[in-house]
Write a protein that holds these residues in place. Sequence first.
Motif, PDB file in Angstrom:
ATOM      1  N   LEU A   1      -1.247  -8.793  -4.905  1.00 32.07           N
ATOM      2  CA  LEU A   1      -1.921  -7.862  -3.978  1.00 32.07           C
ATOM      3  C   LEU A   1      -1.193  -7.811  -2.623  1.00 32.07           C
ATOM      4  CD1 LEU A   1      -4.249  -5.931  -3.328  1.00 32.07           C
ATOM      5  CD2 LEU A   1      -5.719  -7.909  -2.918  1.00 32.07           C
TER       6      LEU A   1
ATOM      7  N   MET B   1      -2.863  -6.472   0.688  1.00 29.35           N
ATOM      8  CA  MET B   1      -3.235  -5.064   0.457  1.00 29.35           C
ATOM      9  C   MET B   1      -2.014  -4.145   0.360  1.00 29.35           C
ATOM     10  SD  MET B   1      -6.516  -5.171   0.174  1.00 29.35           S
ATOM     11  CE  MET B   1      -7.387  -3.647   0.477  1.00 29.35           C
TER      12      MET B   1
ATOM     13  N   HIS C   1      -3.319 -12.976  -5.373  1.00 30.82           N
ATOM     14  CA  HIS C   1      -3.333 -12.548  -3.980  1.00 30.82           C
ATOM     15  C   HIS C   1      -1.917 -12.361  -3.448  1.00 30.82           C
ATOM     16  CE1 HIS C   1      -7.612 -12.705  -3.240  1.00 30.82           C
ATOM     17  NE2 HIS C   1      -7.654 -13.806  -3.963  1.00 30.82           N
TER      18      HIS C   1
ATOM     19  N   SER D   1     -10.204  -5.792  -5.894  1.00 26.32           N
ATOM     20  CA  SER D   1     -11.545  -5.862  -6.496  1.00 26.32           C
ATOM     21  C   SER D   1     -12.453  -6.816  -5.723  1.00 26.32           C
ATOM     22  CB  SER D   1     -11.451  -6.301  -7.955  1.00 26.32           C
ATOM     23  OG  SER D   1     -10.916  -7.604  -8.039  1.00 26.32           O
ATOM     24  N   HIS D   2     -11.858  -7.630  -4.824  1.00 27.02           N
ATOM     25  CA  HIS D   2     -12.625  -8.575  -4.009  1.00 27.02           C
ATOM     26  C   HIS D   2     -13.494  -9.486  -4.872  1.00 27.02           C
ATOM     27  CE1 HIS D   2     -11.090  -6.440  -0.615  1.00 27.02           C
ATOM     28  NE2 HIS D   2     -11.696  -5.325  -0.976  1.00 27.02           N
TER      29      HIS D   2
END
Lengths: 211, 247
Positions: free
Chosen positions: B68, B71, B89, B235-236
């Motif tokens: 990720l 972001m 992450h 998706s947290h």
Amino acid sequence: MADLKKLYDAILNGDQKTAIAVTEAALAEKVDPQSLINEAMIPAMNEAGSKFECEEYFVPELLLAARAMKGSLALIRPLLAAAGAEPVGRVIIGTVKGDLHDIGKNLVASMLEGGGFEVIDLGADVAVDKFVAAVKERNPHLICMSALLTVTMPAMKTTIQALREAGVRENVKVMVGGAPVTAEYASEIGADGYADNASAAVRKARELVAA
Amino acid sequence: MRLKLIACEILYRELCASLARSPHQIDVEFLPKGLHDIGGAGMRDRLQAVVDRVDESLYSAVLLGYALCGMGLAGLTARGIPLVLPRGHDCITLFLGSRERYMEYFTGNPGVYFKTTGWIERGKDLDQLGPDSFYRKTGLGLTYEEMVEKYGEENAQYLWDQIGGYTRNYGKLTFIEMGVEPDDRFERHTEREAVERGMGYQKITGDMRLIHRLVNGEWNDEFLVVPPGCRVAASHDDGVIRSEKSS
């Protein structure tokens, strides 16, 4: 006659010494402290914030402006308090559990102080319980949380849940920020506000506290 | 299968070692390390431009040697062929072999900063990002000496106290040994830096399993396959990422 332009320039240019000297001189002349704030200091900070958002100012310039503002405010605040005026609001700020990246948080804390808020800085890697305890003890208007890693972002959600479970969520507004944090995420976890830079954070904080 | 791999050069040695033994034919393109530092949207745009240049008639899928990444992958869209990337992450998940092991180490070692061959030898810090670098753009990347020169001694002391050195709160350097190192030079480099900076030092053994799975086409639930017309989203939750319809 107080030199409001000189005070304005000193803050905008991050010259704390001059800002303090001009403020002292103005107060000695019995200038209304509130007019110094409204006519010189806040406009100067607003201008610094707008220069920052236009990328004309970098973080250091913004911080120095906030420090000059704080220097003047420190002289003015006791007079305002004696006259019964309150700070704009009380804020608790910290980076969330597991996140040691505190530069952005320090910048926001400094800008909020420059914006007339009383800031209680809990530091970095702040445990959920510590946020909750601080809300109970200090009764802030606003709590600000930041995270730099997506790994630690979920701690924002956990903290909001803990505030709810402790029965204090309704007493306080919650604002979140940090590089990977988005407005969508803020609303998904039930925060009241989000800002993507330090200058916008002050505007948002004012808005949330006034609501 | 013929696959295209777009990867961060921080994984250079590991991916090359793994690609050599892949049953598939894989064309690889490495991008500068540290792209997360230009911000999520900036990183995504750069990656999208590279994805959009891929000749889709040649490949079955585009593999991403990323996670990720702050972001930086959020919003990346699959055009005519799927995108495949590990759920994680950041690259530490790839070096340690699983999300679980990363979380366990991260939680047990607050303030840890990881080093691998790629971090040490590829590019000099993040200078290669040039003016796009967040630290450069905001003035946060200044050294103390640069602050003194620009703002004067007294101001520099204050600024350094507030914003100096983004790694200042790290207490430990951990070298992840992946088994692709030529000798102990990278390990020694990390240990020396730890001593110089007064930080703790640890060497741990990495795990190539996720990297192997990525290039071998073994895309189990540790990977996200983004179908054409969909994009990567955070998706947290424990899955870290999901795909969603691109609007």
